[in-house]
Design a protein around this motif. Sequence first.
Motif, PDB file in Angstrom:
ATOM      1  N   THR A 154       0.847  -1.193   0.000  1.00 14.67           N
ATOM      2  CA  THR A 154       0.000   0.000   0.000  1.00 14.67           C
ATOM      3  C   THR A 154       0.884   1.246   0.000  1.00 14.67           C
ATOM      4  O   THR A 154       2.039   1.217   0.429  1.00 14.67           O
ATOM      5  CB  THR A 154      -0.902   0.052   1.248  1.00 14.67           C
ATOM      6  OG1 THR A 154      -0.078   0.066   2.412  1.00 14.67           O
ATOM      7  CG2 THR A 154      -1.854  -1.116   1.285  1.00 14.67           C
ATOM      8  N   THR A 155       0.328   2.346  -0.490  1.00 14.00           N
ATOM      9  CA  THR A 155       0.957   3.668  -0.426  1.00 14.00           C
ATOM     10  C   THR A 155      -0.173   4.663  -0.179  1.00 14.00           C
ATOM     11  O   THR A 155      -1.352   4.295  -0.250  1.00 14.00           O
ATOM     12  CB  THR A 155       1.674   4.028  -1.750  1.00 14.00           C
ATOM     13  OG1 THR A 155       0.684   4.276  -2.759  1.00 14.00           O
ATOM     14  CG2 THR A 155       2.628   2.929  -2.205  1.00 14.00           C
ATOM     15  N   PRO A 156       0.138   5.925   0.088  1.00  9.31           N
ATOM     16  CA  PRO A 156      -0.950   6.896   0.241  1.00  9.31           C
ATOM     17  C   PRO A 156      -1.889   6.949  -0.956  1.00  9.31           C
ATOM     18  O   PRO A 156      -3.107   7.138  -0.782  1.00  9.31           O
ATOM     19  CB  PRO A 156      -0.196   8.217   0.447  1.00  9.31           C
ATOM     20  CG  PRO A 156       1.059   7.808   1.130  1.00  9.31           C
ATOM     21  CD  PRO A 156       1.443   6.506   0.479  1.00  9.31           C
ATOM     22  N   MET A 157      -1.362   6.772  -2.167  1.00 10.65           N
ATOM     23  CA  MET A 157      -2.225   6.783  -3.350  1.00 10.65           C
ATOM     24  C   MET A 157      -2.841   5.410  -3.610  1.00 10.65           C
ATOM     25  O   MET A 157      -3.994   5.313  -4.047  1.00 10.65           O
ATOM     26  CB  MET A 157      -1.448   7.268  -4.579  1.00 10.65           C
ATOM     27  CG  MET A 157      -1.084   8.740  -4.527  1.00 10.65           C
ATOM     28  SD  MET A 157      -0.174   9.314  -5.991  1.00 10.65           S
ATOM     29  CE  MET A 157      -1.433   9.149  -7.266  1.00 10.65           C
ATOM     30  N   LEU A 158      -2.088   4.358  -3.359  1.00  8.98           N
ATOM     31  CA  LEU A 158      -2.600   2.990  -3.557  1.00  8.98           C
ATOM     32  C   LEU A 158      -3.176   2.497  -2.230  1.00  8.98           C
ATOM     33  O   LEU A 158      -2.667   1.568  -1.592  1.00  8.98           O
ATOM     34  CB  LEU A 158      -1.480   2.077  -4.054  1.00  8.98           C
ATOM     35  CG  LEU A 158      -0.810   2.495  -5.366  1.00  8.98           C
ATOM     36  CD1 LEU A 158       0.323   1.545  -5.719  1.00  8.98           C
ATOM     37  CD2 LEU A 158      -1.834   2.551  -6.506  1.00  8.98           C
ATOM     38  N   ASP A 159      -4.287   3.077  -1.824  1.00  7.18           N
ATOM     39  CA  ASP A 159      -4.877   2.839  -0.500  1.00  7.18           C
ATOM     40  C   ASP A 159      -5.920   1.734  -0.548  1.00  7.18           C
ATOM     41  O   ASP A 159      -7.073   1.927  -0.156  1.00  7.18           O
ATOM     42  CB  ASP A 159      -5.452   4.145   0.055  1.00  7.18           C
ATOM     43  CG  ASP A 159      -6.499   4.789  -0.850  1.00  7.18           C
ATOM     44  OD1 ASP A 159      -6.596   4.406  -2.033  1.00  7.18           O
ATOM     45  OD2 ASP A 159      -7.212   5.695  -0.382  1.00  7.18           O
ATOM     46  N   PHE A 160      -5.503   0.542  -0.984  1.00  6.42           N
ATOM     47  CA  PHE A 160      -6.486  -0.514  -1.245  1.00  6.42           C
ATOM     48  C   PHE A 160      -7.045  -1.153   0.019  1.00  6.42           C
ATOM     49  O   PHE A 160      -7.970  -1.973  -0.069  1.00  6.42           O
ATOM     50  CB  PHE A 160      -5.898  -1.579  -2.174  1.00  6.42           C
ATOM     51  CG  PHE A 160      -4.622  -2.238  -1.710  1.00  6.42           C
ATOM     52  CD1 PHE A 160      -4.657  -3.300  -0.833  1.00  6.42           C
ATOM     53  CD2 PHE A 160      -3.396  -1.796  -2.179  1.00  6.42           C
ATOM     54  CE1 PHE A 160      -3.481  -3.928  -0.418  1.00  6.42           C
ATOM     55  CE2 PHE A 160      -2.216  -2.409  -1.784  1.00  6.42           C
ATOM     56  CZ  PHE A 160      -2.257  -3.485  -0.890  1.00  6.42           C
ATOM     57  N   LYS A 161      -6.545  -0.782   1.183  1.00  5.01           N
ATOM     58  CA  LYS A 161      -7.097  -1.346   2.418  1.00  5.01           C
ATOM     59  C   LYS A 161      -8.210  -0.491   3.013  1.00  5.01           C
ATOM     60  O   LYS A 161      -8.805  -0.883   4.021  1.00  5.01           O
ATOM     61  CB  LYS A 161      -5.975  -1.547   3.437  1.00  5.01           C
ATOM     62  CG  LYS A 161      -4.995  -2.642   3.028  1.00  5.01           C
ATOM     63  CD  LYS A 161      -3.960  -2.931   4.111  1.00  5.01           C
ATOM     64  CE  LYS A 161      -3.018  -4.049   3.668  1.00  5.01           C
ATOM     65  NZ  LYS A 161      -1.993  -4.352   4.707  1.00  5.01           N
TER      66      LYS A 161
END
Length: 257
Positions: free
Chosen positions: A10-17
């Motif tokens: 996850t990253t701030p942009m890839l917030d899949f959770k």
Amino acid sequence: MQTSPCLTATTPMLDFKVPAIAALIEARGWSRLPRADRIGTIYDFVRDDIPFGYNRADDISASDVLRDGYGQCNTKATLLMALLRGVGVPCRLHGFTIHKALQRGVVPEAAYPWAPAEILHSWVEVELDGDWLNLEGFILDSPYLQAIQAAFPGRESLCGYGVGTDRLDAPQVGWTGEDTYIQKTGIARDLGTFASPDDFLENRKQAIGRFKEQLYRHAIRHWMNARVRKIRNGDVPPVPGLDARRKGLPKEHGHAA
């Protein structure tokens, strides 16, 4: 092939959770599919359930794109990556710039001279059976692309209206387990691969100045989205140099490999 953990994180942009994305993945049952089907069904979702349109900025999160319900190359790529990582599929971003001619017809003619000569662009690379596949064909939803095809019958090459292809009659956009493209021929520069859109955009921002950025965010993009909706409904505005008798890019731009 051993995959780097940064290609599944996850990253701030890839917030899949976040709950909205986690609930979507669970409701669709994507995690229970074989890997190739996971990729294909998520690809189809981002392509057609998230129609082509212009968000307020490139650096918004995947959950923001899902909330907006529409997106362009960079924002739809963020959502696609988040959903893929959410079901355990490693992926990365490939950054480029594209000639602004690709956006002609969507950008109103009055605003077109203001657009930078090159625009930030990206596609998603996904790992399948030890190979990396290029996924770009998800950018334009099917009704939008079909409207462009209907407006240019018999045409092979087109760079405009958000399309950049030498195969307008049969572009490589459907998921078949291979590369997909819809804006490839508009590419100007290759900027390399990145573990996330956060990394890609960290030191890159469209250099248009604060005034133009605010004008885009609060006015021009809404104008562009209205044109996108008209095109999707079959009302394709004419553009100088892009009528059905012409092939490819307008003469002043040349053709990108």
